[in-house]
Motif scaffolding. Structure first.
Motif, PDB file in Angstrom:
ATOM      1  N   SER A  78      42.578  50.649 -15.746  1.00  0.00           N
ATOM      2  CA  SER A  78      43.833  50.977 -16.416  1.00  0.00           C
ATOM      3  C   SER A  78      43.769  52.412 -16.900  1.00  0.00           C
ATOM      4  CB  SER A  78      44.089  50.045 -17.609  1.00  0.00           C
ATOM      5  OG  SER A  78      43.178  50.336 -18.659  1.00  0.00           O
ATOM      6  N   GLU A  79      44.931  52.959 -17.272  1.00  0.00           N
ATOM      7  CA  GLU A  79      44.962  54.313 -17.796  1.00  0.00           C
ATOM      8  C   GLU A  79      44.124  54.427 -19.064  1.00  0.00           C
ATOM      9  OE1 GLU A  79      47.448  52.934 -16.307  1.00  0.00           O
ATOM     10  OE2 GLU A  79      48.335  54.423 -14.959  1.00  0.00           O
ATOM     11  N   HIS A 150      29.002  39.785 -18.279  1.00  0.00           N
ATOM     12  CA  HIS A 150      29.314  40.024 -19.686  1.00  0.00           C
ATOM     13  C   HIS A 150      30.823  40.040 -19.939  1.00  0.00           C
ATOM     14  CE1 HIS A 150      25.383  40.576 -21.483  1.00  0.00           C
ATOM     15  NE2 HIS A 150      25.001  41.179 -20.372  1.00  0.00           N
ATOM     16  N   LEU A 151      31.587  40.608 -19.015  1.00  0.00           N
ATOM     17  CA  LEU A 151      33.042  40.575 -19.172  1.00  0.00           C
ATOM     18  C   LEU A 151      33.543  39.140 -19.121  1.00  0.00           C
ATOM     19  CD1 LEU A 151      35.820  41.857 -19.417  1.00  0.00           C
ATOM     20  CD2 LEU A 151      35.804  42.226 -16.933  1.00  0.00           C
ATOM     21  N   ALA A 152      32.974  38.329 -18.240  1.00  0.00           N
ATOM     22  CA  ALA A 152      33.389  36.924 -18.130  1.00  0.00           C
ATOM     23  C   ALA A 152      33.097  36.157 -19.411  1.00  0.00           C
ATOM     24  CB  ALA A 152      32.695  36.266 -16.938  1.00  0.00           C
ATOM     25  N   VAL A 153      31.991  36.494 -20.076  1.00  0.00           N
ATOM     26  CA  VAL A 153      31.685  35.863 -21.360  1.00  0.00           C
ATOM     27  C   VAL A 153      32.785  36.177 -22.368  1.00  0.00           C
ATOM     28  CG1 VAL A 153      30.127  35.916 -23.352  1.00  0.00           C
ATOM     29  CG2 VAL A 153      29.185  35.779 -21.039  1.00  0.00           C
ATOM     30  N   THR A 163      39.148  40.932 -25.099  1.00  0.00           N
ATOM     31  CA  THR A 163      38.911  41.059 -23.666  1.00  0.00           C
ATOM     32  C   THR A 163      39.421  42.390 -23.137  1.00  0.00           C
ATOM     33  OG1 THR A 163      39.016  38.659 -23.347  1.00  0.00           O
ATOM     34  CG2 THR A 163      39.401  40.040 -21.412  1.00  0.00           C
ATOM     35  N   ALA A 164      40.612  42.800 -23.581  1.00  0.00           N
ATOM     36  CA  ALA A 164      41.194  44.059 -23.106  1.00  0.00           C
ATOM     37  C   ALA A 164      40.346  45.249 -23.535  1.00  0.00           C
ATOM     38  CB  ALA A 164      42.619  44.208 -23.622  1.00  0.00           C
ATOM     39  N   GLY A 170      34.773  49.148 -19.878  1.00  0.00           N
ATOM     40  CA  GLY A 170      33.882  48.731 -18.804  1.00  0.00           C
ATOM     41  C   GLY A 170      33.126  49.854 -18.139  1.00  0.00           C
ATOM     42  N   ALA A 171      33.814  50.948 -17.820  1.00  0.00           N
ATOM     43  CA  ALA A 171      33.146  52.058 -17.142  1.00  0.00           C
ATOM     44  C   ALA A 171      32.088  52.685 -18.034  1.00  0.00           C
ATOM     45  CB  ALA A 171      34.172  53.104 -16.702  1.00  0.00           C
ATOM     46  N   VAL A 172      32.384  52.794 -19.334  1.00  0.00           N
ATOM     47  CA  VAL A 172      31.419  53.348 -20.279  1.00  0.00           C
ATOM     48  C   VAL A 172      30.191  52.447 -20.364  1.00  0.00           C
ATOM     49  CG1 VAL A 172      31.040  54.009 -22.692  1.00  0.00           C
ATOM     50  CG2 VAL A 172      33.255  54.438 -21.614  1.00  0.00           C
ATOM     51  N   LEU A 173      30.423  51.131 -20.426  1.00  0.00           N
ATOM     52  CA  LEU A 173      29.305  50.189 -20.538  1.00  0.00           C
ATOM     53  C   LEU A 173      28.455  50.184 -19.270  1.00  0.00           C
ATOM     54  CD1 LEU A 173      31.118  47.207 -22.297  1.00  0.00           C
ATOM     55  CD2 LEU A 173      29.834  49.101 -23.325  1.00  0.00           C
TER      56      LEU A 173
END
Length: 231
Positions: A78-79, A150-153, A163-164, A170-173
């Motif tokens: 996303s942006e 981890h995102l699924a958790v 979640t958002a 996500g990219a940072v993690l």
């Protein structure tokens, strides 16, 4: 179906929306290379300049990365995720680890309380995928598999805001995990995630949170824990 519009600006907007949809739906996951410009032209039935304009717009917004001689890759969903990546790409790894631990511990705690049977099956499947990725020795495959688990958790918490935020970071993690893993997967760095998944299945919120929070503390460069859990 080819897109059509009497005005080029409106057509470019349609193409941007179509490409964004491919990214946000997961059809083009983060890290993947999107179809080439000629392929997009043929698929969408629009002029090359329109495709180029749309790709550049999404690159400007942080969703795509145009790499000369290699192709164009998805870097965010996303942006806002693109903004997060640019803003925190150079952040102190310890601070990223602490943020990750906070988000994922709460996500795991809520997941244990709210998970469905479908959530649990998905977590167990993704845990197996993560194990297989580790055994393969492929760092990038492992990074993607670990991040997906981890995102699924967090998704199993059924908290849309949490979640958002996790997804947008996500990219940072993933960058943090790549930094932590380094160039190869070392046996000494292996972390067992099965206890976290088992705790979520059992509805044990405190154990799930403790397990999820402990992973960030194991990251190299993360601040040591203070208090009774230290060591």
């Amino acid at each position: 179906m080819p897109l059509s519009s009497p005005r080029r600006s409106a057509l470019a907007t349609q193409v941007i929306d179509t490409l964004r949809g491919q990214i946000t739906s997961g059809e083009w996951p983060v890290g993947s290379r999107i179809p080439t410009e000629p392929e997009l032209v043929a698929r969408l039935g629009v002029a090359r300049n329109t495709v180029r304009e749309a790709v550049r717009a999404l690159a400007h917004n942080g969703l795509l990365d145009i790499r000369q001689g290699s192709g164009t890759y998805v870097v965010a969903t996303s942006e806002l995720a693109g903004v997060m990546h640019r803003r925190f790409a150079g952040a102190d790894p310890r601070h990223v680890a602490e943020l990750r631990g906070t988000l994922e511990a709460e996500g795991a705690r809520l997941a244990a309380l709210r998970r469905t049977e479908s959530d649990v099956r998905r977590l167990e499947s993704l845990l197996e995928r993560r194990e297989a990725a580790w055994e393969s020795g492929d760092v990038e495959r492992f990074v993607q598999a670990d991040a997906t688990l981890h995102l699924a958790v967090v998704q199993a918490s059924h908290n849309e805001v949490l979640t958002a935020v996790h997804a947008d970071l996500g990219a940072v993690l993933r960058d943090h995990l790549r930094h932590d893993v380094g160039g190869r997967l070392r046996p000494a760095d292996r972390l067992d995630h099965s206890r976290m998944v088992a705790a979520i299945r059992a509805g044990d919120a405190e154990t799930a949170a403790a397990e999820a929070g402990s992973y960030a503390r194991h990251c190299r460069g993360a601040s040591p824990a203070i208090g009774p859990e230290a060591g």
